[in-house]
Design a protein around this motif. Structure first.
Motif: not given
Length: 321
Positions: A234-259
């Motif tokens: 969804a980000y053109g395969g660019d995992t270093r883009s600012e949008g992808y990094q922001a979303d993956i960080t939010a996803y990992l924070e939610q995962t850690r919160m559930i754990e």
């Protein structure tokens, strides 16, 4: 309340436990489980050591290139103890329940509690002494497990270093906290129920809830409300883009919160996370490690306090006839 009388009750409880057949059976089970876990840890350690030796030989015999790079560090001996304690806590909760489910209910059934209270001893001294005696018993069990596992390692000429010592003692300490947690649950139901069988049954129900049902339900509910994992496409395969990094960080924070929530609600999940967290401490900062294990430490602290408070309050208000 005087400390002297509390220690007298604790010594009596400890002596009754140590000389009873149930303690010998539970200790034998603990030691058997510890040996199985130690054997598994030794096998894993020897595989890692063999791999490390082969990498070291390849480095020394290579003329150049990638083979000349230093191999990974030698496997630490404390990893064997990590494996052993993880195996031990898989069944340790039930064994801790077996040591405490009839501490009070047994005396109510035999009517010996009324006779005990006729002596110059107060109720708070009795319940505190029983709790202290039970904790001392668990210290003896964990110490026996450590001694047997260390002796087993020496048979294989595996000697823990001083650097491994504090990790091993940390494993022992958090395992003791875990056992005290379920011992306090058993003690609470021993004061709430008139019969030992009922106390054991209710304690087992709580054990199943905290070990299996609550973590499963909590994890599934949390997963249902989580955001979807970001797709790099969804980000053109660019995992270093600012949008992808922001979303993956939010996803990992939610995962850690559930754990963290799951660990906070389940001592079994808490102890597993705690041992893994301590084992992976090397190479990480203390702040990062505490961020991963804070909920586990809280669970193994809150549960014993809450259930002992229940046992203490109930015992003081108990109608003994």
């Amino acid at each position: 309340m005087t400390a002297e009388r509390v220690f007298i009750v604790a010594q009596k409880e400890l002596a009754d436990h140590v000389t009873g057949w149930r303690y010998l059976v539970v200790l034998a089970l603990f030691l058997s489980i510890a040996l199985v876990g130690t054997y598994g840890g030794i096998e894993s350690y020897q595989r890692d050591l063999t791999r490390y030796t082969e990498d070291l030989i390849a480095m020394e015999t290579a003329d150049g290139g990638p083979e000349r790079m230093m191999p990974s560090v030698a496997p630490p001996v404390e990893g064997i103890y990590s494996s052993m304690f993880l195996t031990l806590v898989s069944y340790g909760g039930i064994l801790a329940l077996a040591l405490g489910f009839d501490l009070v209910s047994k005396e109510k059934e035999s009517r010996s509690l009324k006779s005990l209270l006729s002596h110059p001893v107060y109720r708070d001294e009795i319940i505190n002494g029983k709790a202290l005696g039970g904790v001392a018993l668990l210290v003896l069990v964990v110490g026996s497990v450590l001694a047997l596992s260390t002796a087993y390692l020496l048979v294989f000429s595996i000697v823990p270093s001083l650097d491994d010592l504090w990790m091993i003692l940390t494993y022992a300490g958090v395992t003791l906290l875990f056992l005290v947690t379920f011992f306090s649950i058993a003690l609470a139901f021993s004061t709430l129920c008139r019969e030992g069988g009922s106390a054991l049954l209710l304690a087992l129900v709580v054990f199943i809830l905290l070990t299996f049902l609550i973590p499963f339900v909590t994890a599934n509910i949390g997963t249902a409300f989580m955001m979807e994992k970001p797709d790099p496409a969804a980000y053109g395969g660019d995992t270093r883009s600012e949008g992808y990094q922001a979303d993956i960080t939010a996803y990992l924070e939610q995962t850690r919160m559930i754990e963290s929530i799951v660990n906070l609600l389940s001592p079994q999940m808490a102890i597993n996370t705690l041992i893994h967290g301590v084992h992976n401490y090397q190479g990480t900062t203390l702040e990062d490690t505490l961020g991963e294990i804070w909920s586990s430490v809280a669970a193994l602290t809150i549960y014993p306090v809450v259930f002992f408070a229940i046992a203490y309050t109930r015992f003081l208000r108990m109608d003994i006839r």
